[in-house]
Every structure is written in C-alpha cells, then in structure tokens.
Design a protein around this motif. Structure first.
Motif, PDB file in Angstrom:
ATOM      1  N   ARG A   1       8.668   3.742 -10.895  1.00 43.20           N
ATOM      2  CA  ARG A   1       9.642   4.121 -10.977  1.00 43.20           C
ATOM      3  C   ARG A   1      10.378   5.343 -11.076  1.00 43.20           C
ATOM      4  N   ALA A   2       9.572   6.031 -11.646  1.00 43.02           N
ATOM      5  CA  ALA A   2      10.309   7.789 -10.551  1.00 43.02           C
ATOM      6  C   ALA A   2      10.630   7.784  -9.232  1.00 43.02           C
ATOM      7  N   PHE A   3       9.394   7.836  -7.937  1.00 41.21           N
ATOM      8  CA  PHE A   3       9.747   7.985  -7.573  1.00 41.21           C
ATOM      9  C   PHE A   3      10.414   7.243  -6.424  1.00 41.21           C
ATOM     10  N   ILE A   4      11.079   6.125  -6.547  1.00 38.72           N
ATOM     11  CA  ILE A   4      12.185   5.719  -5.701  1.00 38.72           C
ATOM     12  C   ILE A   4      13.716   6.327  -6.795  1.00 38.72           C
ATOM     13  N   GLN A   5      13.509   7.004  -7.999  1.00 40.09           N
ATOM     14  CA  GLN A   5      14.388   7.591  -8.065  1.00 40.09           C
ATOM     15  C   GLN A   5      14.840   8.978  -7.251  1.00 40.09           C
ATOM     16  N   GLU A   6      13.818   9.794  -6.648  1.00 38.76           N
ATOM     17  CA  GLU A   6      13.828  10.769  -6.190  1.00 38.76           C
ATOM     18  C   GLU A   6      14.206  10.347  -5.389  1.00 38.76           C
ATOM     19  N   LEU A   7      14.039   9.198  -4.105  1.00 41.14           N
ATOM     20  CA  LEU A   7      14.840   9.172  -2.983  1.00 41.14           C
ATOM     21  C   LEU A   7      15.826   7.569  -2.858  1.00 41.14           C
ATOM     22  N   HIS A   8      16.520   7.210  -3.951  1.00 40.96           N
ATOM     23  CA  HIS A   8      17.308   6.746  -4.025  1.00 40.96           C
ATOM     24  C   HIS A   8      18.973   8.191  -4.264  1.00 40.96           C
ATOM     25  N   ALA A   9      17.704   9.529  -4.802  1.00 39.65           N
ATOM     26  CA  ALA A   9      18.968  10.777  -5.212  1.00 39.65           C
ATOM     27  C   ALA A   9      18.505  11.869  -3.197  1.00 39.65           C
TER      28      ALA A   9
ATOM     29  N   PRO B   1      21.033   8.038  -1.207  1.00 35.65           N
ATOM     30  CA  PRO B   1      21.892   7.056  -1.614  1.00 35.65           C
ATOM     31  C   PRO B   1      21.970   5.481  -0.819  1.00 35.65           C
ATOM     32  N   LYS B   2      21.988   5.260   0.799  1.00 38.91           N
ATOM     33  CA  LYS B   2      21.941   4.091   1.024  1.00 38.91           C
ATOM     34  C   LYS B   2      21.019   3.214   1.698  1.00 38.91           C
ATOM     35  N   ALA B   3      20.221   3.833   0.938  1.00 39.19           N
ATOM     36  CA  ALA B   3      18.933   3.076   1.135  1.00 39.19           C
ATOM     37  C   ALA B   3      18.315   2.590  -0.289  1.00 39.19           C
ATOM     38  N   GLU B   4      17.552   1.058  -0.550  1.00 40.95           N
ATOM     39  CA  GLU B   4      17.279   0.331  -1.417  1.00 40.95           C
ATOM     40  C   GLU B   4      16.155   0.291  -1.548  1.00 40.95           C
ATOM     41  N   VAL B   5      15.120   0.506  -2.683  1.00 38.63           N
ATOM     42  CA  VAL B   5      13.624   0.655  -2.606  1.00 38.63           C
ATOM     43  C   VAL B   5      13.198  -0.474  -3.691  1.00 38.63           C
ATOM     44  N   ILE B   6      12.863  -1.669  -3.605  1.00 37.29           N
ATOM     45  CA  ILE B   6      12.925  -2.771  -4.317  1.00 37.29           C
ATOM     46  C   ILE B   6      11.486  -3.046  -4.693  1.00 37.29           C
ATOM     47  N   TRP B   7      11.210  -1.945  -6.135  1.00 34.00           N
ATOM     48  CA  TRP B   7       9.431  -2.717  -6.906  1.00 34.00           C
ATOM     49  C   TRP B   7       9.348  -3.446  -6.658  1.00 34.00           C
ATOM     50  N   THR B   8       8.177  -4.429  -5.881  1.00 33.81           N
ATOM     51  CA  THR B   8       8.229  -5.589  -6.092  1.00 33.81           C
ATOM     52  C   THR B   8       6.194  -5.781  -6.669  1.00 33.81           C
ATOM     53  N   GLU B   9       5.919  -6.335  -8.279  1.00 35.63           N
ATOM     54  CA  GLU B   9       4.845  -5.792  -8.696  1.00 35.63           C
ATOM     55  C   GLU B   9       3.593  -7.286  -8.150  1.00 35.63           C
ATOM     56  N   GLY B  10       2.671  -6.780  -7.192  1.00 33.79           N
ATOM     57  CA  GLY B  10       1.494  -7.585  -7.837  1.00 33.79           C
ATOM     58  C   GLY B  10       0.401  -6.811  -7.020  1.00 33.79           C
ATOM     59  N   GLU B  11      -0.939  -7.493  -7.845  1.00 32.26           N
ATOM     60  CA  GLU B  11      -2.131  -7.671  -7.197  1.00 32.26           C
ATOM     61  C   GLU B  11      -2.778  -7.769  -6.458  1.00 32.26           C
ATOM     62  N   ILE B  12      -2.522  -7.116  -5.224  1.00 36.04           N
ATOM     63  CA  ILE B  12      -2.715  -7.744  -3.651  1.00 36.04           C
ATOM     64  C   ILE B  12      -3.896  -8.309  -3.383  1.00 36.04           C
ATOM     65  N   ALA B  13      -4.645  -7.553  -3.644  1.00 35.07           N
ATOM     66  CA  ALA B  13      -6.388  -7.731  -4.126  1.00 35.07           C
ATOM     67  C   ALA B  13      -6.335  -9.730  -3.583  1.00 35.07           C
TER      68      ALA B  13
ATOM     69  N   GLY C   1       0.538  -1.285  -0.094  1.00 36.07           N
ATOM     70  CA  GLY C   1      -0.398   0.495   0.015  1.00 36.07           C
ATOM     71  C   GLY C   1       0.727   0.933   0.129  1.00 36.07           C
ATOM     72  N   GLY C   2       2.638   0.978  -0.295  1.00 40.45           N
ATOM     73  CA  GLY C   2       2.631   2.733  -0.456  1.00 40.45           C
ATOM     74  C   GLY C   2       3.090   3.100  -1.727  1.00 40.45           C
ATOM     75  N   THR C   3       2.109   2.816  -2.246  1.00 39.35           N
ATOM     76  CA  THR C   3       2.473   3.613  -3.464  1.00 39.35           C
ATOM     77  C   THR C   3       1.581   4.837  -3.420  1.00 39.35           C
ATOM     78  N   SER C   4       1.043   4.872  -2.324  1.00 38.11           N
ATOM     79  CA  SER C   4       0.027   6.503  -2.439  1.00 38.11           C
ATOM     80  C   SER C   4      -0.125   6.863  -0.774  1.00 38.11           C
ATOM     81  N   GLY C   5      -0.458   7.329  -0.456  1.00 36.75           N
ATOM     82  CA  GLY C   5      -1.095   8.534   1.326  1.00 36.75           C
ATOM     83  C   GLY C   5      -0.438   7.716   1.641  1.00 36.75           C
ATOM     84  N   ILE C   6      -0.553   6.971   2.698  1.00 39.11           N
ATOM     85  CA  ILE C   6       0.119   6.909   4.639  1.00 39.11           C
ATOM     86  C   ILE C   6       0.926   5.642   4.050  1.00 39.11           C
ATOM     87  N   GLY C   7       1.262   4.777   3.369  1.00 38.59           N
ATOM     88  CA  GLY C   7       2.289   4.327   3.435  1.00 38.59           C
ATOM     89  C   GLY C   7       3.478   5.599   2.180  1.00 38.59           C
ATOM     90  N   LYS C   8       3.086   5.510   0.960  1.00 42.89           N
ATOM     91  CA  LYS C   8       3.707   6.639   0.668  1.00 42.89           C
ATOM     92  C   LYS C   8       4.938   7.541   1.065  1.00 42.89           C
TER      93      LYS C   8
END
Length: 332
Positions: free
Chosen positions: A62-70, A73-85, A27-34
C-alpha cells in the motif's frame, strides 16, 4: 547485447498509445516484478496495473502504491490479494480480473525462489516452488488467455531461465520430482525452467496473436536466494558469507533490471509489435510466425536454442502438456 542506452531510448518512447493499458504483475511485491512496475509507472503513461501478492505483503505494498501514484497520477495500481502458490487462489484471482477487464495487454510472471531448503508442499500437495514457478504461472496464462487475445499486442513474460534448457533437463518419469532422491534445489530449478519453455512454446504455437517471452534475468540482487534457506544450515552460511556478496558485486542495479524487463515487456524487438524498434529483431522459437516464444537472456538477446528445443518438443512436450492439464484441469 542490447545496450542499456538503447533500452532507455526505447522505453522513453512509451506513452499513452504504446504502454500496456492493462497489466497484471504476479510476483511484483519484490525483486524484478517490483522493479519493472516502477519503471513502467515512471514513464508517465496511463496504465492500470493489477499487483498480485500475499496478504502479508499488503501493508508494505500500500505504501509502495502511494509512492507510485505520487510519481505518476495517471497510473492506477490495484492491490489484488492472493496466495498464488495455491491453484484455487490463482483461479480466484483470475476470476476477479476477468470480471473487471475485457482485455489484458501484459501478463508478467516472476514469483518464485530456489528451493534450497528441501521439498515443501502446499496444502494442495504440490511442491511450493513448482507451483509458483510453473503450475500457477501456466494457470494464470490459461485463465487469462480469453482477455489477452482481445488486446492489440498482448504479451506474456515469464521470468526464470529462458535459454538455459538442455535435452536432459526434464525427468519425464517424475515430472513433480516426488520419487526419493530426485528432488534437490538444483534439479528442481533445471526442471521448472525447461517445463516453462516447453509449455510456453506450445502455447505460443496455439495462440499466434500473443507474444510469449521466457527470460533469464542474470544476476539481480532480489534477496530470493535467501528465501527458504535455513539460517544456520551449511547452505545458509554459504549464501550469507559467499553467494550474497558475489551477487552484490556482479548484479544489475535494481533500476537497470527494471528497465531491461520493461523493454522486454513492450518493445517490438519481440514479436514485431509494440514500441517501435530499429535494431536487430529478436528470433523466436517458431520461424513461421511473427510471434512465438522468445527466449531472452540478461543481455536482452534472444536464442532459439535450436539444438535443444526441437528435441524437447519431440521427447517431452506431450508428456509435460498432458500432465500439466491433468494437474490444472480442476482449476480451469
């Protein structure tokens, strides 16, 4: 109330030694998780985050992850695709994480929205928001408990409505609200909140090495109040003309919401382990354990809901637990 300055001071102590080394955000793609991911990365600590979301969110994330890396750089954010409903997809995502990690420090669950457009089911026959807000969350926990239990101070945070439970919150004769006339947006949210609490309380009792938090975030302008609303319906107009403006006036700012949930995810105020805390410790649902279930409100205060929770344990726990295992059994 834990003041915002106290929360900022606590979060300022997060470093490589105290940050969750491995975290999963559902649930981190928007809102409180993000917002919470942003707050964690901004600490500058070394952390690895699995960000789970739908394929339709991937390009934006992907754009959000690039912003976080900037930012860090010590934080690694790994996109993991899944329709978790879908529970089958939830199991698949968990297997991916377990194949890569031997321990998990933080599992943060915030997917969901209020189903004010009526009952809609997944292809697995489960009402979508009940899957997102209850079944999928419990499946993530049960699937990942083996690696959570190997962390030094593991924590599970479920963001929904901790502390809002009432004795009559759960319709024990219709746990999935399938019978005619039982389903509404309000009834569903009330039921899913209480089912979260009952099951998390059971899991906390069975797994004393893990801290569980069920949080009520208060008003946060995440946009989820509009999700699933038919645009030109009466409810759609109500949300657009009245509810959205009210939320915008009274809601926590995005940054403060992220900081408050980072505090709940890391502070020793909850469970006696984590970032050192000199203030009043939170009270959990299990007096005999240092850890347990912490029902945390938007002020970051805890309530054991002492009048209601014992009644829910007595009257609802067995039926909810048995039913949950029946639904999740094929995916465990």
């Amino acid at each position: 109330m834990v003041s915002y300055k106290e929360i900022q001071a606590s979060n300022a102590l997060i470093n490589d030694a105290t940050a969750p080394r491995v975290a999963v955000f559902v649930g981190g793609t928007s809102g409180i998780g993000k917002f919470t991911i942003s707050a964690l990365v901004a600490t500058g600590a070394s952390t690895r985050i699995y960000l789970v979301g739908r394929r339709s969110s991937e390009e934006r994330m992907r754009a959000f992850i690039q912003e976080l890396h900037a930012i860090n750089p010590k934080a690694e954010v790994i996109w993991t695709e899944g329709e978790i409903a879908l529970l089958a997809e939830t199991r698949r995502v968990c297997e991916i994480i377990k194949s890569k990690e031997s321990r998990l420090d933080l599992l943060f669950l915030s997917a969901g929205y209020a189903p004010f457009d009526g009952r809609n089911e997944t292809t697995e026959g489960i009402e979508i928001t009940q899957s997102l807000e209850y079944y999928s969350r419990m499946l993530f926990i049960l699937q990942l408990l083996p690696i959570l239990s190997k962390a030094e101070a593991p924590r599970v945070v479920s963001v929904l409505g901790g502390g809002l439970e009432r004795e009559t919150s759960i319709n024990l004769d219709d746990l999935d609200l399938k019978k005619p006339g039982n389903f509404s947006g309000v009834n569903a949210q009330v039921q899913y909140v209480a089912m979260n609490t009952v099951t998390l309380d059971k899991l906390a009792s069975d797994n004393p090495e893990v801290t569980f938090c069920h949080t009520w975030p208060g008003w946060v302008s995440t946009g989820n109040v509009r999700r699933g609303v038919v645009a030109n319906s009466i409810w759609g107009w109500f949300v657009r003309l009245l509810l959205d403006p009210i939320i915008s006036l009274v809601a926590f700012r995005d940054e403060e919401s992220g900081q408050r949930h980072l505090f709940q995810s890391t502070s020793a105020a909850f469970g006696g382990r984590g970032v050192p805390w000199q203030g009043k410790p939170g009270q959990n649902s299990l007096e005999q354990q240092a850890n347990g279930l912490f029902l945390v409100n938007y002020k970051c205060d805890c309530t054991p809901n002492a009048k209601v929770l014992p009644l829910l344990r007595e009257k609802a726990l067995k039926k909810v637990w048995d039913h949950t295992n029946e639904v999740l059994g094929p995916y465990l």
